[in-house]
Scaffold this active site. Structure first.
Site, PDB file in Angstrom:
ATOM      1  N   GLY A   3      -2.163  -1.006  -8.854  1.00 39.48           N
ATOM      2  CA  GLY A   3      -1.055  -0.076  -9.026  1.00 39.48           C
ATOM      3  C   GLY A   3       0.038  -0.238  -7.991  1.00 39.48           C
ATOM      4  O   GLY A   3       0.759   0.713  -7.691  1.00 39.48           O
ATOM      5  N   LYS A   4       0.226  -1.461  -7.465  1.00 35.76           N
ATOM      6  CA  LYS A   4       1.174  -1.665  -6.372  1.00 35.76           C
ATOM      7  C   LYS A   4       2.437  -2.430  -6.774  1.00 35.76           C
ATOM      8  O   LYS A   4       3.514  -2.171  -6.250  1.00 35.76           O
ATOM      9  CB  LYS A   4       0.484  -2.413  -5.219  1.00 35.76           C
ATOM     10  CG  LYS A   4      -0.719  -1.663  -4.638  1.00 35.76           C
ATOM     11  CD  LYS A   4      -1.452  -2.496  -3.604  1.00 35.76           C
ATOM     12  CE  LYS A   4      -2.690  -1.783  -3.074  1.00 35.76           C
ATOM     13  NZ  LYS A   4      -3.433  -2.616  -2.091  1.00 35.76           N
ATOM     14  N   VAL A   5       2.293  -3.405  -7.676  1.00 38.00           N
ATOM     15  CA  VAL A   5       3.417  -4.269  -8.036  1.00 38.00           C
ATOM     16  C   VAL A   5       3.532  -4.366  -9.549  1.00 38.00           C
ATOM     17  O   VAL A   5       2.539  -4.652 -10.244  1.00 38.00           O
ATOM     18  CB  VAL A   5       3.233  -5.686  -7.441  1.00 38.00           C
ATOM     19  CG1 VAL A   5       4.351  -6.619  -7.917  1.00 38.00           C
ATOM     20  CG2 VAL A   5       3.210  -5.634  -5.919  1.00 38.00           C
TER      21      VAL A   5
ATOM     22  N   HIS B 111       6.260  -1.313  -6.925  1.00 38.54           N
ATOM     23  CA  HIS B 111       7.386  -2.152  -6.531  1.00 38.54           C
ATOM     24  C   HIS B 111       7.901  -2.883  -7.767  1.00 38.54           C
ATOM     25  O   HIS B 111       7.139  -3.581  -8.457  1.00 38.54           O
ATOM     26  CB  HIS B 111       6.951  -3.150  -5.461  1.00 38.54           C
ATOM     27  CG  HIS B 111       6.542  -2.501  -4.165  1.00 38.54           C
ATOM     28  ND1 HIS B 111       7.408  -1.756  -3.387  1.00 38.54           N
ATOM     29  CD2 HIS B 111       5.344  -2.486  -3.512  1.00 38.54           C
ATOM     30  CE1 HIS B 111       6.777  -1.319  -2.306  1.00 38.54           C
ATOM     31  NE2 HIS B 111       5.529  -1.737  -2.362  1.00 38.54           N
TER      32      HIS B 111
ATOM     33  N   ASP C 224       0.801  -1.232   0.000  1.00 36.21           N
ATOM     34  CA  ASP C 224       0.000   0.000   0.000  1.00 36.21           C
ATOM     35  C   ASP C 224       0.833   1.281   0.000  1.00 36.21           C
ATOM     36  O   ASP C 224       0.290   2.358  -0.277  1.00 36.21           O
ATOM     37  CB  ASP C 224      -0.932   0.017   1.219  1.00 36.21           C
ATOM     38  CG  ASP C 224      -2.233  -0.725   0.967  1.00 36.21           C
ATOM     39  OD1 ASP C 224      -2.456  -1.147  -0.182  1.00 36.21           O
ATOM     40  OD2 ASP C 224      -3.017  -0.909   1.913  1.00 36.21           O
TER      41      ASP C 224
END
Length: 353
Positions: free
Chosen positions: A302-304, A274, A259
């Site tokens: 939209g995190k990894v 990430h 997050d």
């Protein structure tokens, strides 16, 4: 008689796996030509090695599940000592009930085979022994761990602290006492590797903090600010945009760490997803829960990024020695610079007086 029975049950300590003694590179590379989890594991090991070779990459280790009690502690300590991890996000149980517990001189013990069925748990309760599947822990010793966290809280400035600050104070306490050799908490303190436990009260520290606050009554007291945890880890992402995740299990550490990309965006920073991510888990993706959600699914949030991500569906005591051992013996860590990310924050609180 009960005491002798208790001593007999708590007589075979868990031994921590030493990845430095076992070069598994050839074994892992041989898995490249296989299929199923073997091939996934080899790719995960290669991605972790890529993280270590990327000079811009800050590596975050996420820990969930009962890992230290299972014999993985030395792997994590060696990762800290050898610049293979820059920050840790964990459940409180791994850091306090298990690692700090052992730093105080206590151990976890292998349970006789019959105890795994759970038919003798009533007897274990009578003996003040707690069971973690096939592992036993002395409840009386665990209460000592609870009380030690209370003592540390009693000595800190009476204000809200992030879990990172409190755990850093735990490391400082071990250092001042000349204790804790071979522990994650002490190694992280010595190398300025920040440890975050977003659900910090859900462990022995919670019992210690409850006792501390109860004794203080209406007076000023120590508390844990989980929002400060989130903000601090988000600051690290903003300052170190390229990041890689090595996640053991799921739960709060996984979600909390993923997050921070969104949190950075909320704060007006265009922090990239990430870049690298590996997760070791036995959770079933079909229940829709966070612990089992794939890293590709995290990309939809939209995190990894999806270029270098790998799920490994395996129990941690099998997969981690191979993945971490592969990266250790490949030796990329030798050229990494120690980031000492704790120094990005104000000095941790120290005991007053």
């Amino acid at each position: 008689m009960p005491e002798s029975e208790k001593r007999q049950l708590l007589s075979r300590p868990i031994e921590h796996f030493d990845m430095t003694r076992h070069d598994v590179v050839a074994v892992v590379e041989a898995m490249r030509g296989m299929a199923f989890t073997a091939r996934d594991l080899e790719r995960a090991a290669e991605i972790y090695d890529r993280m270590l070779r990327d000079a811009d990459c800050g590596i975050i280790l996420c820990l969930a599940g009962s890992l230290i009690s299972a014999g993985l502690k030395k792997i994590f300590v060696d990762m800290i000592d050898n610049r293979m991890v820059d920050a840790i996000v964990s459940t409180g149980a791994n850091i306090v009930d298990q690692d700090f517990f052992e730093a105080l001189g206590f151990r976890h013990y292998a349970a006789p085979e019959r105890f795994k069925a759970g038919l003798d748990d009533d007897r274990l309760r009578e003996l003040q022994i707690d069971r973690i599947y096939d592992t036993l822990i002395d409840e009386d010793e665990l209460r000592h761990c609870d009380d030690t966290t209370r003592q540390i809280a009693d000595e800190l400035p009476a204000r809200p602290h992030s879990s990172r600050e409190f755990i850093q104070a735990m490391g400082a306490w071990l250092d001042s006492q000349g204790r804790g050799a071979g522990s994650i908490v002490l190694a992280a303190y010595e190398h300025d590797v920040p440890i975050f436990c977003p659900a910090f009260s859900d462990c022995s520290a919670g019992f210690g903090l409850v006792a501390h606050q109860h004794a203080r009554g209406e007076q000023p007291k120590v508390s844990i600010d989980s929002v400060k945890d989130f903000y601090e880890l988000t600051q690290l992402k903003i300052k170190n945009p390229t990041t890689g995740l090595l996640m053991i299990g799921g739960g709060v550490p996984k979600n909390f760490t993923q997050d921070v990309v969104v949190a950075a965006d909320v704060l007006g920073h265009d922090a990239p997803m990430h870049k690298y991510a590996v997760q070791i888990t036995v959770a079933d993706v079909r229940d829709g829960a966070l612990s089992s959600s794939t890293l590709k699914e995290a990309s939809s949030w939209g995190k990894v990024d999806t270029a270098f991500e790998q799920m490994v569906y395996s129990e941690a005591t099998l997969a981690l020695p191979l993945i971490a051992g592969y990266a250790y013996h490949k030796g990329a860590w030798k050229n990494r610079i120690e980031r000492r990310l704790s120094r990005h924050f104000e000095p941790a609180a120290v005991a007053e007086g």
